[in-house]
Design a protein around this motif. Structure first.
Motif, PDB file in Angstrom:
ATOM      1  N   ALA A 174      26.359  26.224  24.985  1.00  0.00           N
ATOM      2  CA  ALA A 174      26.512  26.800  26.316  1.00  0.00           C
ATOM      3  C   ALA A 174      27.252  28.120  26.217  1.00  0.00           C
ATOM      4  O   ALA A 174      28.029  28.355  25.276  1.00  0.00           O
ATOM      5  CB  ALA A 174      27.276  25.842  27.236  1.00  0.00           C
ATOM      6  N   VAL A 175      27.008  28.981  27.188  1.00  0.00           N
ATOM      7  CA  VAL A 175      27.800  30.188  27.375  1.00  0.00           C
ATOM      8  C   VAL A 175      28.701  29.976  28.583  1.00  0.00           C
ATOM      9  O   VAL A 175      28.445  29.121  29.435  1.00  0.00           O
ATOM     10  CB  VAL A 175      26.916  31.437  27.541  1.00  0.00           C
ATOM     11  CG1 VAL A 175      26.229  31.765  26.240  1.00  0.00           C
ATOM     12  CG2 VAL A 175      25.904  31.258  28.660  1.00  0.00           C
ATOM     13  N   TYR A 176      29.736  30.804  28.668  1.00  0.00           N
ATOM     14  CA  TYR A 176      30.853  30.503  29.567  1.00  0.00           C
ATOM     15  C   TYR A 176      31.266  31.729  30.354  1.00  0.00           C
ATOM     16  O   TYR A 176      31.265  32.849  29.840  1.00  0.00           O
ATOM     17  CB  TYR A 176      32.019  29.986  28.729  1.00  0.00           C
ATOM     18  CG  TYR A 176      33.339  29.825  29.437  1.00  0.00           C
ATOM     19  CD1 TYR A 176      33.599  28.719  30.228  1.00  0.00           C
ATOM     20  CD2 TYR A 176      34.355  30.774  29.274  1.00  0.00           C
ATOM     21  CE1 TYR A 176      34.825  28.556  30.848  1.00  0.00           C
ATOM     22  CE2 TYR A 176      35.581  30.622  29.891  1.00  0.00           C
ATOM     23  CZ  TYR A 176      35.816  29.506  30.685  1.00  0.00           C
ATOM     24  OH  TYR A 176      37.037  29.355  31.294  1.00  0.00           O
ATOM     25  N   ASN A 177      31.617  31.493  31.616  1.00  0.00           N
ATOM     26  CA  ASN A 177      32.117  32.532  32.511  1.00  0.00           C
ATOM     27  C   ASN A 177      33.442  32.060  33.069  1.00  0.00           C
ATOM     28  O   ASN A 177      33.503  31.059  33.789  1.00  0.00           O
ATOM     29  CB  ASN A 177      31.108  32.769  33.641  1.00  0.00           C
ATOM     30  CG  ASN A 177      31.412  34.014  34.445  1.00  0.00           C
ATOM     31  OD1 ASN A 177      32.506  34.551  34.394  1.00  0.00           O
ATOM     32  ND2 ASN A 177      30.433  34.472  35.211  1.00  0.00           N
ATOM     33  N   ASP A 178      34.516  32.765  32.748  1.00  0.00           N
ATOM     34  CA  ASP A 178      35.862  32.359  33.140  1.00  0.00           C
ATOM     35  C   ASP A 178      36.091  32.573  34.627  1.00  0.00           C
ATOM     36  O   ASP A 178      35.309  33.210  35.325  1.00  0.00           O
ATOM     37  CB  ASP A 178      36.890  33.159  32.334  1.00  0.00           C
ATOM     38  CG  ASP A 178      38.191  32.398  32.113  1.00  0.00           C
ATOM     39  OD1 ASP A 178      38.514  31.535  32.948  1.00  0.00           O
ATOM     40  OD2 ASP A 178      38.870  32.660  31.114  1.00  0.00           O
ATOM     41  N   SER A 179      37.226  32.056  35.110  1.00  0.00           N
ATOM     42  CA  SER A 179      37.553  32.171  36.531  1.00  0.00           C
ATOM     43  C   SER A 179      37.588  33.634  36.963  1.00  0.00           C
ATOM     44  O   SER A 179      37.926  34.527  36.200  1.00  0.00           O
ATOM     45  CB  SER A 179      38.910  31.518  36.815  1.00  0.00           C
ATOM     46  OG  SER A 179      39.924  32.095  36.021  1.00  0.00           O
ATOM     47  N   TYR A 180      37.252  33.859  38.216  1.00  0.00           N
ATOM     48  CA  TYR A 180      37.089  35.207  38.765  1.00  0.00           C
ATOM     49  C   TYR A 180      38.441  35.926  38.780  1.00  0.00           C
ATOM     50  O   TYR A 180      39.386  35.479  39.419  1.00  0.00           O
ATOM     51  CB  TYR A 180      36.532  35.100  40.175  1.00  0.00           C
ATOM     52  CG  TYR A 180      36.216  36.417  40.837  1.00  0.00           C
ATOM     53  CD1 TYR A 180      34.933  36.951  40.778  1.00  0.00           C
ATOM     54  CD2 TYR A 180      37.186  37.121  41.548  1.00  0.00           C
ATOM     55  CE1 TYR A 180      34.633  38.142  41.411  1.00  0.00           C
ATOM     56  CE2 TYR A 180      36.885  38.314  42.179  1.00  0.00           C
ATOM     57  CZ  TYR A 180      35.617  38.820  42.108  1.00  0.00           C
ATOM     58  OH  TYR A 180      35.308  40.005  42.730  1.00  0.00           O
ATOM     59  N   GLU A 181      38.524  37.046  38.075  1.00  0.00           N
ATOM     60  CA  GLU A 181      39.748  37.845  38.076  1.00  0.00           C
ATOM     61  C   GLU A 181      39.421  39.334  38.128  1.00  0.00           C
ATOM     62  O   GLU A 181      40.070  40.144  37.468  1.00  0.00           O
ATOM     63  CB  GLU A 181      40.612  37.519  36.853  1.00  0.00           C
ATOM     64  CG  GLU A 181      41.151  36.097  36.863  1.00  0.00           C
ATOM     65  CD  GLU A 181      42.160  35.839  35.764  1.00  0.00           C
ATOM     66  OE1 GLU A 181      42.927  36.764  35.426  1.00  0.00           O
ATOM     67  OE2 GLU A 181      42.181  34.711  35.241  1.00  0.00           O
ATOM     68  N   ALA A 182      38.413  39.679  38.936  1.00  0.00           N
ATOM     69  CA  ALA A 182      38.073  41.098  39.129  1.00  0.00           C
ATOM     70  C   ALA A 182      38.939  41.624  40.269  1.00  0.00           C
ATOM     71  O   ALA A 182      38.531  41.686  41.421  1.00  0.00           O
ATOM     72  CB  ALA A 182      36.597  41.253  39.450  1.00  0.00           C
ATOM     73  N   TYR A 183      40.157  41.999  39.923  1.00  0.00           N
ATOM     74  CA  TYR A 183      41.165  42.326  40.918  1.00  0.00           C
ATOM     75  C   TYR A 183      40.817  43.607  41.679  1.00  0.00           C
ATOM     76  O   TYR A 183      40.550  44.639  41.080  1.00  0.00           O
ATOM     77  CB  TYR A 183      42.541  42.473  40.259  1.00  0.00           C
ATOM     78  CG  TYR A 183      42.972  41.224  39.537  1.00  0.00           C
ATOM     79  CD1 TYR A 183      43.114  40.023  40.219  1.00  0.00           C
ATOM     80  CD2 TYR A 183      43.223  41.243  38.169  1.00  0.00           C
ATOM     81  CE1 TYR A 183      43.512  38.864  39.558  1.00  0.00           C
ATOM     82  CE2 TYR A 183      43.622  40.093  37.508  1.00  0.00           C
ATOM     83  CZ  TYR A 183      43.763  38.909  38.205  1.00  0.00           C
ATOM     84  OH  TYR A 183      44.144  37.773  37.548  1.00  0.00           O
ATOM     85  N   GLY A 184      40.829  43.491  43.000  1.00  0.00           N
ATOM     86  CA  GLY A 184      40.594  44.664  43.847  1.00  0.00           C
ATOM     87  C   GLY A 184      39.137  44.995  44.053  1.00  0.00           C
ATOM     88  O   GLY A 184      38.806  45.842  44.892  1.00  0.00           O
ATOM     89  N   ALA A 185      38.229  44.377  43.304  1.00  0.00           N
ATOM     90  CA  ALA A 185      36.798  44.675  43.453  1.00  0.00           C
ATOM     91  C   ALA A 185      36.312  44.142  44.799  1.00  0.00           C
ATOM     92  O   ALA A 185      36.415  42.932  45.059  1.00  0.00           O
ATOM     93  CB  ALA A 185      36.007  44.054  42.318  1.00  0.00           C
ATOM     94  N   ASN A 186      35.795  44.998  45.643  1.00  0.00           N
ATOM     95  CA  ASN A 186      35.333  44.563  46.965  1.00  0.00           C
ATOM     96  C   ASN A 186      34.140  45.378  47.465  1.00  0.00           C
ATOM     97  O   ASN A 186      33.887  45.453  48.669  1.00  0.00           O
ATOM     98  CB  ASN A 186      36.475  44.631  47.984  1.00  0.00           C
ATOM     99  CG  ASN A 186      37.042  46.034  48.154  1.00  0.00           C
ATOM    100  OD1 ASN A 186      36.454  47.014  47.665  1.00  0.00           O
ATOM    101  ND2 ASN A 186      38.170  46.139  48.826  1.00  0.00           N
ATOM    102  N   TRP A 187      33.391  45.990  46.527  1.00  0.00           N
ATOM    103  CA  TRP A 187      32.293  46.875  46.917  1.00  0.00           C
ATOM    104  C   TRP A 187      31.318  46.965  45.756  1.00  0.00           C
ATOM    105  O   TRP A 187      31.660  46.612  44.618  1.00  0.00           O
ATOM    106  CB  TRP A 187      32.842  48.267  47.243  1.00  0.00           C
ATOM    107  CG  TRP A 187      31.917  49.156  48.047  1.00  0.00           C
ATOM    108  CD1 TRP A 187      31.169  50.198  47.577  1.00  0.00           C
ATOM    109  CD2 TRP A 187      31.667  49.090  49.442  1.00  0.00           C
ATOM    110  NE1 TRP A 187      30.469  50.793  48.608  1.00  0.00           N
ATOM    111  CE2 TRP A 187      30.751  50.125  49.778  1.00  0.00           C
ATOM    112  CE3 TRP A 187      32.118  48.237  50.466  1.00  0.00           C
ATOM    113  CZ2 TRP A 187      30.296  50.343  51.071  1.00  0.00           C
ATOM    114  CZ3 TRP A 187      31.665  48.459  51.759  1.00  0.00           C
ATOM    115  CH2 TRP A 187      30.754  49.498  52.051  1.00  0.00           C
ATOM    116  N   THR A 188      30.122  47.408  46.034  1.00  0.00           N
ATOM    117  CA  THR A 188      29.142  47.714  45.003  1.00  0.00           C
ATOM    118  C   THR A 188      28.285  48.869  45.498  1.00  0.00           C
ATOM    119  O   THR A 188      28.221  49.124  46.717  1.00  0.00           O
ATOM    120  CB  THR A 188      28.284  46.486  44.659  1.00  0.00           C
ATOM    121  OG1 THR A 188      27.492  46.759  43.500  1.00  0.00           O
ATOM    122  CG2 THR A 188      27.379  46.090  45.814  1.00  0.00           C
TER     123      THR A 188
END
Length: 854
Positions: A174-188
């Motif tokens: 399996a591949v793994y994605n850790d808990s969300y820690e994209a601090y301040g990201a609120n746009w794309t």
């Protein structure tokens, strides 16, 4: 690269590894690894009873820069291929983070792929980069964090793995994605277009409302904004990653928590949803210790309601495995005991987790990793990760870790082969949360597992679920999206995955999408019970055509309310009783449980993580034949005594604080009642024989070596015997004799209760091994014939924590702290310094007694 919709050839894989054994995070510091040391450590893991490893390349070690291997370089791929191949030979599995450190990002993340946030410029919303870099990155993994809301960013990011990892003949499970820690990201970058398409209007047309957090229109626009980000995260980023993995033959382990999305929907995307148990719960188990330096306000504590987001998603989508990052920061370095780990694992089991991942073990080269108290070299403690707990060979509990591993293996063997038996689905009102003010960076609601008191427990949803949990109701959560996928049978039960449910509960909430009300109508017309707490919501979330859509909502609600299977209740618990929803009333006595189905039988896992219950009659909601108790600690099973009072059948359960067991109720007819119909006192009232002194103490193997022997009249910490004893880490033998004047009842059960043990005790009674006591309560069953009338001899070898030796070692050899990035910190994230620690109590503290009961 082939498009994500194209098929990809699945890589070759060996025999399926064990998932019932616990797996472990395995940090590769700087990826300064070698084939010889990889093979050596895999041998250690297999012999200790681990089932697999999850490799996370992280920051390096000072002085080993030349040995570091850049992530995904040809040399790195070679040692990784060796790892997978050698692990499979030993029956171990291998998972891999799709990156280094966390969150996703790295050198291939270009500025247009990087995480972004909005800012107001000349009256318009424009984006700018957050400039966040990958945290704890390994060599070759450094770089910006990717935009979590961009499908194109994720697609470009994953190309690096298609040109490297996918070329290997053997692959990770399996591949793994850790808990969300994209601090301040609120746009794309394409957020305005996505918002317009998904919400039906231009965000720029309501900019004033968006910027005004106090107005009604502003609240509705903000709901739309957060829902759009949640959908982008689900569809564009997490969805792209999970589809990419599936097309290449990988399973996915996904920690959705911490993100601004609906956790149920995000977890549901993964092959193996994964929650997290960080810090120590404050269980009132007598003798359970917590680190007084752990800052609850800062880091929070584990909570089963947070864990259930992952297991609910798995149950609704038919996923057999639910994992957890387990035991992170239970206490400071060198202070964690096995007796602290087991209650946290038991809590995870009751929340539906069945695939434990230790957090964790650090790779150490030969000569850098002492694995037993004799330490032939002085390079202990080897390489360590900054966050305790250390489950590796340099840990003080490594020799006893197989006992915990065996316990988990026995539990997970049953939990993984059974299906959920929950009666209720509780709707998670995400839109009500989005209507409150967010505290997180970027103005978003981050649904993290650490501080459920900040977002989950204050909601009526959290309050209701906690009440249901403590009163003995079994339930899962459901989201708006998953509600639309549910099917029913002819009996009006909801069928989802391998689970079935008898009712849907809508907690008190203000907002409900009209599409969700329509789905509730559909289910109710098919016979499903629907219970609204307090009343039916009368507002839809969001700004677009709010009044018209709310009118539709109310019309749907009025029709729904007229259906006979629909209830509106101020007291949901009382209503559940009137419609026959099963309740395990004994849960109110402090017992936690999970109820599952295994074939035609009903199976309970019950753990006593409190101090209210010790023994008593309990009435199980499941009816049937004899109730078989299985003890996963001892691998013993027995039939519980039962009785019938009028039409109620009860069984006698003895479960001391800290203990756990499985109960299996077969579908066979009940046995004839053998107990008095009005009996109020259960069998086996315990009797206790204290074992006093004197005790002979002999210091045995350990560091620093001590030639010390003492006779003491009563039990006390060995650190009080001499100044040097306060620095000793190792084993001390306790010897005594006692007289058993009473005759031995062949029908009675006899146990040796050691009282307080710091930390594990290997016991011999009359020259024969009795076992090793390593968890609360520190009790061992005495086999028939081993206890004898008259004089008995007791020998107890107690091994303590390594913290006391570290008090000395850290003063004499501070150079062991040689890691880049964060190096080593204490539980408050300050530079680690054990030289001023007081001595930890060590040894057999008692009181020791023989306990007998029928």
């Amino acid at each position: 690269m082939a498009s994500l919709s194209a098929s990809a050839q699945s890589p070759a894989r060996s025999a399926k590894p064990s998932t019932t054994r616990p797996w472990t995070y395995w940090w590769w510091m700087g990826s300064a690894v070698s084939e010889a040391d990889i093979s050596r450590q895999l041998d250690q893991f297999a012999k200790a009873g681990l089932g697999g490893v999850h490799i996370i390349p992280i920051y390096g070690v000072r002085g080993y820069e030349a040995q570091s291997i850049p992530f995904l370089s040809p040399r790195w791929l070679s040692v990784f291929a060796h790892t997978v191949r050698e692990a499979h030979r030993r029956g171990l599995g291998v998972d891999l983070t799709t990156g280094t450190g966390w969150p996703f990002g790295g050198p291939n993340v270009t500025p247009d792929m990087a995480a972004r946030q909005w800012q107001l410029q000349a009256g318009q919303l424009v984006s700018k980069p957050t400039r966040q870099q990958v945290k704890r990155a390994a060599p070759g993994g450094e770089g910006p964090v990717i935009d979590p809301f961009s499908q194109s960013a994720m697609q470009q990011y994953l190309r690096r793995f298609d040109s490297t990892l996918a070329t290997l003949p053997t692959q990770p499970r399996a591949v793994y994605n850790d808990s969300y820690e994209a601090y301040g990201a609120n746009w794309t970058t394409d957020f305005p277009a996505e918002f317009r398409q998904r919400r039906g209007y231009d965000l720029s047309s309501q900019l004033a409302a968006f910027l005004d957090s106090t107005s009604t229109d502003g609240l509705r626009v903000r709901q739309d904004y957060q829902q759009t980000l949640a959908e982008l995260l689900r569809d564009a980023s997490a969805g792209t990653w999970t589809r990419w993995a599936a097309q290449r033959g990988y399973q996915t382990r996904y920690q959705a928590h911490g993100s601004p999305g609906n956790l149920i929907d995000l977890y549901a995307l993964a092959s193996i949803p994964e929650t997290e148990s960080f810090g120590s719960s404050r269980f009132p188990i007598p003798g359970l210790r917590v680190d007084e330096n752990y800052e609850i306000d800062r880091f929070g504590t584990p909570h089963p309601l947070a864990m259930k987001f992952a297991s609910s998603a798995a149950n609704l989508t038919g996923k057999p495995l639910v994992s957890s990052e387990t035991g992170t920061w239970l206490a400071d370095h060198f202070k964690v005991s096995l007796s602290q780990i087991k209650p946290q694992v038991d809590e995870l089991f009751t929340a539906g987790i069945n695939h434990i991942f230790y957090h964790g073990i650090t790779y150490s080269p030969a000569g850098q990793n002492g694995s037993n108290p004799s330490w032939p070299d002085q390079s202990w403690p080897g390489w360590l990760f900054y966050a305790s707990t250390n489950y590796g060979p340099s840990s003080h509990f490594w020799p006893q870790l197989p006992l915990l591993n065996q316990y988990i293996d026995r539990c997970q063997s049953r939990l993984q082969t059974s299906h959920p038996d929950n009666d209720l689905l509780v709707y998670f009102p995400m839109h009500d949360l989005w209507a409150t003010r967010a505290r997180s960076a970027g103005g978003l609601h981050m649904l993290e597992v650490h501080h459920v008191d900040r977002w989950l427990l204050p909601l009526p949803f959290g309050q209701l679920c906690d009440s249901l949990r403590l009163r003995g109701y079994a339930f899962d959560y459901v989201s708006d999206q998953l509600l639309s996928t549910l099917k029913t049978d002819r009996q009006g039960r909801i069928m989802a995955g391998n689970a079935s449910y008898r009712a849907v509960v809508i907690p008190r909430c203000t907002y409900l999408p009209e599409t969700t009300m329509a789905q509730l109508n559909r289910l109710a017309r098919q016979g499903v019970r629907v219970i609204f707490e307090g009343g039916l919501p009368e507002q839809v979330p969001g700004f677009y055509q709010h009044q018209a859509r709310s009118q539709t909502l109310r019309q749907l609600g009025a029709g729904l309310r007229r259906l006979p299977v629909v209830s509106v209740s101020r007291d949901v618990v009382a209503t559940l009783g009137t419609i026959g929803i099963r309740r395990e009333a004994w849960a109110s006595r402090g017992l936690l449980f999970i109820r599952k189905r295994q074939g035609d039988s009903v199976q309970y896992f019950i753990t006593n993580l409190g101090n209210q219950f010790r023994a008593g009659w309990i009435t199980l909601a499941a009816s049937g034949g004899p109730v078989i108790r299985y003890d996963p600690l001892t691998n013993q099973q027995s039939t519980l005594p039962d009785r019938r009072l009028q039409s109620t059948r009860s069984v006698w359960l003895r479960l001391e604080p800290g203990q756990s067991c499985f109960l299996t109720v077969s579908p066979a007819a009940p046995r004839p009642d053998r107990s008095p119909p009005v009996a109020s006192v259960g069998p086996g009232q315990p009797m206790a024989l204290p074992i006093g002194g004197p005790w002979q103490l002999t210091f045995m193997t350990g560091q620093p070596a001590l030639n010390l022997s003492r006779q003491v009249p009563e039990l006390t910490s060995w650190t009080t015997l001499a100044d040097s004893a306060g620095y000793f880490w190792g084993t001390v033998r306790y010897e005594t004799t006692f007289d058993l004047s009473a005759s031995i009842d062949p029908a009675a059960v006899y146990e040796l209760d050691l009282g307080s043990v710091r930390e594990v005790a290997a016991v011999r009674l009359n020259g024969k091994p009795l076992g090793t006591a390593w968890c609360l309560p520190f009790r061992l069953t005495i086999p028939a014939g081993q206890l004898k009338p008259g004089r008995n001899r007791l020998d107890i070898d107690v091994t303590n924590l390594s913290a006391n030796y570290m008090r000395l070692y850290d003063r004499q050899q501070p150079g062991w702290k040689k890691f880049h990035d964060i190096n080593i910190v204490d539980i408050r994230y300050r530079p680690f310094d054990a030289s001023r620690w007081p001595a930890e109590p060590s040894g057999l503290l008692g009181p020791v007694r023989i306990v007998s009961y029928q």
